[in-house]
Design a protein around this motif. Sequence first.
Motif, mmCIF file in Angstrom:
data_model
loop_
_atom_site.group_PDB
_atom_site.id
_atom_site.type_symbol
_atom_site.label_atom_id
_atom_site.label_comp_id
_atom_site.label_asym_id
_atom_site.label_seq_id
_atom_site.Cartn_x
_atom_site.Cartn_y
_atom_site.Cartn_z
ATOM 1 N N LEU A 1 0.807 -1.150 0.002
ATOM 2 C CA LEU A 1 0.012 -0.167 -0.227
ATOM 3 C C LEU A 1 0.850 1.307 0.148
ATOM 4 O O LEU A 1 0.570 2.070 -0.671
ATOM 5 N N ALA B 1 2.321 1.940 -3.568
ATOM 6 C CA ALA B 1 1.390 2.314 -4.149
ATOM 7 C C ALA B 1 1.011 3.629 -4.013
ATOM 8 O O ALA B 1 0.703 4.537 -4.937
ATOM 9 N N GLN B 2 0.995 4.345 -2.715
ATOM 10 C CA GLN B 2 0.857 5.362 -2.545
ATOM 11 C C GLN B 2 1.962 6.528 -2.897
ATOM 12 O O GLN B 2 1.737 7.666 -3.520
ATOM 13 N N LEU C 1 -4.556 6.491 -0.683
ATOM 14 C CA LEU C 1 -4.939 5.071 -0.546
ATOM 15 C C LEU C 1 -5.349 4.637 0.534
ATOM 16 O O LEU C 1 -4.405 4.600 1.325
ATOM 17 N N THR D 1 -7.102 1.199 0.793
ATOM 18 C CA THR D 1 -6.878 -0.272 0.574
ATOM 19 C C THR D 1 -6.196 -0.557 -0.425
ATOM 20 O O THR D 1 -6.376 0.136 -1.500
ATOM 21 N N LEU D 2 -5.377 -1.854 -0.940
ATOM 22 C CA LEU D 2 -5.127 -2.454 -2.342
ATOM 23 C C LEU D 2 -5.395 -3.787 -2.118
ATOM 24 O O LEU D 2 -4.895 -4.559 -1.269
ATOM 25 N N CYS E 1 -5.040 -7.680 -6.488
ATOM 26 C CA CYS E 1 -3.735 -7.637 -7.388
ATOM 27 C C CYS E 1 -3.541 -8.917 -8.132
ATOM 28 O O CYS E 1 -3.482 -9.794 -7.506
ATOM 29 N N CYS F 1 -4.652 -3.667 -9.733
ATOM 30 C CA CYS F 1 -5.012 -3.944 -8.420
ATOM 31 C C CYS F 1 -6.216 -2.977 -8.180
ATOM 32 O O CYS F 1 -6.687 -1.836 -8.908
ATOM 33 N N ALA G 1 -7.752 -0.515 -5.848
ATOM 34 C CA ALA G 1 -7.504 0.527 -4.767
ATOM 35 C C ALA G 1 -8.759 1.353 -4.231
ATOM 36 O O ALA G 1 -9.449 1.951 -4.986
ATOM 37 N N ALA H 1 -9.521 4.860 -2.587
ATOM 38 C CA ALA H 1 -8.828 5.651 -2.512
ATOM 39 C C ALA H 1 -9.887 6.874 -1.886
ATOM 40 O O ALA H 1 -10.971 7.099 -2.355
#
Length: 206
Positions: free
Chosen positions: A32, A35-36, A67, A69-70, A73, A84, A86, A88
């Motif tokens: 996470l 990704a952020q 973000l 949650t992720l 994927c 994924c 996400a 947000a």
Amino acid sequence: MMLSHRLRRCLALSALLPCAVASAGSAVVPSLQQAQAAMDGMFDQAIADRPASDSSRLVAETFRPRLQTLDSCAPAEAGDAVDCIATASAGIESRPQLLRLALVDGVWTLPDQRNVPVPAPPRERVQALLRERIAGQAQQQADPALRARFEQAASTLQVQEVRNCEVASDRAAIECTVRAGDGSEHGEQSMAFVRVDGQWQNAPAD
């Protein structure tokens, strides 16, 4: 037991170097936080590319995506990327969205997010998941005759089509229209799916 060529080769080379047999569908998945960081990089570049006053930059920062949650994927269909779902937040709004992340020189990035296709589970997998769900419903039936009907459907139902797959508006799942029948009767219903370790599964009930 027959050994695959890959496994035989690994065993033959085991005295020289460690060798791992990767399972099909395995993939490196961003955290996470990674990704952020990729989201922040894309957002910062978008701000830098357009002239802005201090006030407009402050407004932009207020709506910087965060973000939460992720999920779900799995490797993208093309290229060294991962798709994924996400969840947000931007300002006061929070919603799930599909993100495609690519690993470039060891750093996760967000390439152009336009026209990223929504992944759809294969028809054969949807059929197995639908039968699994109906089999579970059969166990909840107190009436023996009704339970038998559910069990029959769980063993004979055929999925003809999976279409109109979209990211759900209220949860991290892919919703699709599924057309199925048992030979004499057919119908359509919406089903929700997630991917766990790259494998399509029924989404948890709300």
